[in-house]
Scaffold this motif. Structure first.
Motif, PDB file in Angstrom:
ATOM      1  N   PRO A  35       0.822  -1.205   0.000  1.00 25.05           N
ATOM      2  CA  PRO A  35       0.000   0.000   0.000  1.00 25.05           C
ATOM      3  C   PRO A  35       0.861   1.262   0.000  1.00 25.05           C
ATOM      4  N   PRO A  36       0.351   2.353  -0.546  1.00 23.24           N
ATOM      5  CA  PRO A  36       1.166   3.558  -0.717  1.00 23.24           C
ATOM      6  C   PRO A  36       1.885   4.041   0.544  1.00 23.24           C
ATOM      7  N   ALA A  37       1.236   3.983   1.690  1.00 21.59           N
ATOM      8  CA  ALA A  37       1.897   4.471   2.909  1.00 21.59           C
ATOM      9  C   ALA A  37       3.158   3.670   3.219  1.00 21.59           C
ATOM     10  N   GLN A  38       3.100   2.359   3.011  1.00 25.29           N
ATOM     11  CA  GLN A  38       4.269   1.520   3.261  1.00 25.29           C
ATOM     12  C   GLN A  38       5.348   1.742   2.202  1.00 25.29           C
ATOM     13  N   VAL A  39       4.936   1.975   0.969  1.00 30.69           N
ATOM     14  CA  VAL A  39       5.899   2.289  -0.078  1.00 30.69           C
ATOM     15  C   VAL A  39       6.606   3.604   0.233  1.00 30.69           C
ATOM     16  N   LYS A  40       5.854   4.582   0.719  1.00 31.94           N
ATOM     17  CA  LYS A  40       6.471   5.870   1.077  1.00 31.94           C
ATOM     18  C   LYS A  40       7.514   5.689   2.173  1.00 31.94           C
ATOM     19  N   GLU A  41       7.226   4.828   3.147  1.00 32.73           N
ATOM     20  CA  GLU A  41       8.209   4.583   4.209  1.00 32.73           C
ATOM     21  C   GLU A  41       9.508   4.039   3.635  1.00 32.73           C
ATOM     22  N   LYS A  42       9.402   3.114   2.681  1.00 40.19           N
ATOM     23  CA  LYS A  42      10.598   2.561   2.044  1.00 40.19           C
ATOM     24  C   LYS A  42      11.356   3.629   1.263  1.00 40.19           C
ATOM     25  N   ILE A  43      10.618   4.426   0.503  1.00 43.65           N
ATOM     26  CA  ILE A  43      11.257   5.485  -0.271  1.00 43.65           C
ATOM     27  C   ILE A  43      12.010   6.445   0.645  1.00 43.65           C
ATOM     28  N   ASP A  44      11.374   6.861   1.731  1.00 44.36           N
ATOM     29  CA  ASP A  44      12.026   7.779   2.666  1.00 44.36           C
ATOM     30  C   ASP A  44      13.264   7.145   3.278  1.00 44.36           C
ATOM     31  N   TRP A  45      13.189   5.853   3.590  1.00 49.10           N
ATOM     32  CA  TRP A  45      14.316   5.123   4.189  1.00 49.10           C
ATOM     33  C   TRP A  45      15.510   5.077   3.240  1.00 49.10           C
ATOM     34  N   ILE A  46      15.275   4.631   2.017  1.00 51.55           N
ATOM     35  CA  ILE A  46      16.372   4.507   1.059  1.00 51.55           C
ATOM     36  C   ILE A  46      16.907   5.877   0.660  1.00 51.55           C
ATOM     37  N   ARG A  47      16.019   6.826   0.505  1.00 48.79           N
ATOM     38  CA  ARG A  47      16.465   8.170   0.124  1.00 48.79           C
ATOM     39  C   ARG A  47      17.384   8.764   1.180  1.00 48.79           C
ATOM     40  N   SER A  48      17.051   8.571   2.447  1.00 49.70           N
ATOM     41  CA  SER A  48      17.907   9.114   3.516  1.00 49.70           C
ATOM     42  C   SER A  48      19.255   8.411   3.558  1.00 49.70           C
ATOM     43  N   LEU A  49      19.263   7.085   3.344  1.00 49.57           N
ATOM     44  CA  LEU A  49      20.530   6.355   3.319  1.00 49.57           C
ATOM     45  C   LEU A  49      21.386   6.796   2.137  1.00 49.57           C
ATOM     46  N   ALA A  50      20.754   7.020   0.986  1.00 47.66           N
ATOM     47  CA  ALA A  50      21.502   7.454  -0.194  1.00 47.66           C
ATOM     48  C   ALA A  50      22.084   8.848   0.002  1.00 47.66           C
ATOM     49  N   GLU A  51      21.341   9.719   0.656  1.00 50.62           N
ATOM     50  CA  GLU A  51      21.848  11.069   0.905  1.00 50.62           C
ATOM     51  C   GLU A  51      23.116  11.033   1.749  1.00 50.62           C
ATOM     52  N   ARG A  52      23.190  10.100   2.699  1.00 48.47           N
ATOM     53  CA  ARG A  52      24.403   9.967   3.511  1.00 48.47           C
ATOM     54  C   ARG A  52      25.586   9.519   2.669  1.00 48.47           C
ATOM     55  N   GLU A  53      25.305   8.813   1.585  1.00 48.70           N
ATOM     56  CA  GLU A  53      26.358   8.351   0.672  1.00 48.70           C
ATOM     57  C   GLU A  53      26.662   9.389  -0.409  1.00 48.70           C
ATOM     58  N   GLY A  54      25.946  10.517  -0.384  1.00 47.60           N
ATOM     59  CA  GLY A  54      26.123  11.524  -1.419  1.00 47.60           C
ATOM     60  C   GLY A  54      25.557  11.123  -2.762  1.00 47.60           C
ATOM     61  N   ARG A  55      24.533  10.266  -2.757  1.00 45.22           N
ATOM     62  CA  ARG A  55      23.957   9.740  -3.993  1.00 45.22           C
ATOM     63  C   ARG A  55      22.461  10.036  -4.061  1.00 45.22           C
ATOM     64  N   THR A  56      21.937   9.949  -5.262  1.00 47.07           N
ATOM     65  CA  THR A  56      20.495  10.037  -5.508  1.00 47.07           C
ATOM     66  C   THR A  56      20.026   8.728  -6.116  1.00 47.07           C
ATOM     67  N   VAL A  57      19.004   8.142  -5.539  1.00 46.40           N
ATOM     68  CA  VAL A  57      18.440   6.884  -6.028  1.00 46.40           C
ATOM     69  C   VAL A  57      17.028   7.151  -6.529  1.00 46.40           C
ATOM     70  N   ARG A  58      16.690   6.556  -7.672  1.00 49.73           N
ATOM     71  CA  ARG A  58      15.321   6.619  -8.173  1.00 49.73           C
ATOM     72  C   ARG A  58      14.562   5.365  -7.736  1.00 49.73           C
ATOM     73  N   PHE A  59      13.258   5.351  -7.948  1.00 52.38           N
ATOM     74  CA  PHE A  59      12.436   4.306  -7.344  1.00 52.38           C
ATOM     75  C   PHE A  59      11.508   3.642  -8.354  1.00 52.38           C
ATOM     76  N   GLY A  60      11.293   2.343  -8.115  1.00 54.20           N
ATOM     77  CA  GLY A  60      10.392   1.560  -8.949  1.00 54.20           C
ATOM     78  C   GLY A  60       9.560   0.625  -8.101  1.00 54.20           C
ATOM     79  N   ILE A  61       8.505   0.094  -8.702  1.00 52.14           N
ATOM     80  CA  ILE A  61       7.599  -0.811  -7.991  1.00 52.14           C
ATOM     81  C   ILE A  61       7.233  -1.973  -8.903  1.00 52.14           C
ATOM     82  N   ARG A  62       7.104  -3.142  -8.294  1.00 49.55           N
ATOM     83  CA  ARG A  62       6.800  -4.380  -9.016  1.00 49.55           C
ATOM     84  C   ARG A  62       5.380  -4.819  -8.677  1.00 49.55           C
ATOM     85  N   LEU A  63       4.500  -4.858  -9.689  1.00 51.32           N
ATOM     86  CA  LEU A  63       3.089  -5.152  -9.494  1.00 51.32           C
ATOM     87  C   LEU A  63       2.554  -6.016 -10.621  1.00 51.32           C
TER      88      LEU A  63
END
Length: 385
Positions: A209-237
């Motif tokens: 569900p979208p709320a759980q997907v948003k949590e994942k996006i926020d998690w990975i985005r914050s980890l990538a920012e610490r690495e100085g990187r930008t990650v894009r996102f996809g979903i499998r349905l």
């Protein structure tokens, strides 16, 4: 950011059923109608349909239950012109330098049509079939090193790496890939997140569900920012899209008709043994029960009753399915990797129903929209002052 659409190649077989002919007991599939073998002629039909309908790429899975993704897709490249191939493979089952060389060769043979889906593996029993005995977290540590070597070798000059899993002196390819393949990567565990942040171009999640997907996006985005990187996102349905919502839900319910309680129980027991955190999250969406499978508007968890991996489908009218895609897109999801049973027919249902709807909403690139609607892309004219 436009919506980028991809389809799926069922290299383990296809059909008008959710029953997996490979798993959960010797009796499964013996009397099931509509099963299709993954021969090159049938897979070529799907690949050609995906290309014609405007999908950018097709995902090809990896495992002992399906055909090899590298060999199958390079063969299918001879049957298509533009279509890209999102090739899934497992680090640790081949040398990272060899993988870098294979990818570079693939890019030259197909004129740049390779994307890579890195599958670390969440099922130890499946990994042991390949002779791999590392535990879950150590597999992600190895993937981290593997991708470091691959990216290092692609730089075009001798590359040294000395880690716990790989010791490489002067690794290189004769010619680096051009373009460098985008790396798609998934994983929901604490061990997976940092690896995605360091190496993924696209972080791929299963359809929650979208709320759980948003949590994942926020998690990975914050980890990538610490690495100085930008990650894009996809979903499998998966998708079940029809001219009316009632027709779509009727199709979803028909898919359940093949599933008796013993089949579901056997599948749930097998899937429950997986070490994958993502698989556990899929199972939690339905709890093994047929009740309340619509876990969010137009998001149906019925596929996950008997199939591992992506266990949810977008179900509804073409407009309703487009609504859900637009909702995920608003969260930051760019890539939609889709599938349906059977894959040939569902590609047309989605391609002729949902893609024009997305085009009308301005969510697709002009090139994709023009292929979907049959109208040329708008001509942009520079105006002087």
């Amino acid at each position: 950011m436009t919506v980028r659409l991809h389809w799926f190649l069922p290299t383990g077989g296809d059909g008008r059923t959710l029953v997996d002919r490979h798993a959960y007991g010797s009796n499964i599939g013996r009397e099931t109608r509509g099963l299709r073998t993954p021969d090159i002629e049938y897979l070529a039909q799907i690949a050609k349909a995906a290309e014609q309908l405007g999908f950018e790429a097709v995902l090809t899975p990896t495992g002992t239950w399906c055909e090899d993704a590298w060999l199958t897709t390079v063969a299918l490249a001879q049957h298509t012109e533009r279509l890209k191939f999102l090739v899934a493979f497992r680090p640790g089952l081949l040398s990272p330098t060899l993988a870098a060389q294979m990818a570079a060769t693939y890019q030259r043979l197909t004129r740049g049509r390779l994307l890579l889906n890195v599958v670390t593996g969440g099922d130890s029993a499946e990994q042991r079939r390949f002779g791999d005995h590392l535990d879950h977290d150590r597999r992600y540590e190895r993937t981290d090193e593997f991708l470091s070597v691959v990216r290092g070798v692609w730089q075009g000059e001798p590359y040294d790496f000395h880690g716990d899993h790989y010791d490489v002196d002067g690794g290189l390819t004769s010619l680096p890939p051009d373009p460098v393949p985008e790396i798609f990567f998934g994983g929901s565990s604490p061990a997976a997140g940092p690896v995605a942040a360091r190496h993924a171009d696209v972080y791929l999640t299963w359809g929650e569900p979208p709320a759980q997907v948003k949590e994942k996006i926020d998690w990975i985005r914050s980890l990538a920012e610490r690495e100085g990187r930008t990650v894009r996102f996809g979903i499998r349905l998966h998708t079940i899209s029809r001219d009316s919502s009632a027709d779509a839900w009727s199709t979803a319910n028909r898919l359940l008709d093949d599933l008796d309680s013993d089949t579901i129980a056997a599948a749930q027991a097998a899937l429950g043994r997986s070490e994958s955190v993502g698989q556990r999250r899929m199972l939690e969406l339905h709890g093994g029960s047929r009740d309340q499978l619509e876990i969010y508007p137009n998001l149906w968890a019925g596929v996950g009753l008997v199939r591992g991996g992506a266990g949810t489908a977008l179900v509804g009218s073409h407009a309703e399915v487009a609504d859900r895609i637009e909702e995920y897109h608003a969260l930051g999801v760019e890539h939609f990797v889709l599938s349906g049973y059977p894959h040939l027919e569902e590609a047309y249902w989605f391609g002729e129903g949902v893609i024009p709807e997305l085009a009308a909403r301005g969510l697709l690139s002009p090139e994709t929209a023009s292929r979907a609607t049959g109208r040329p892309a708008p001509l942009l004219v520079a105006r002087g002052r």
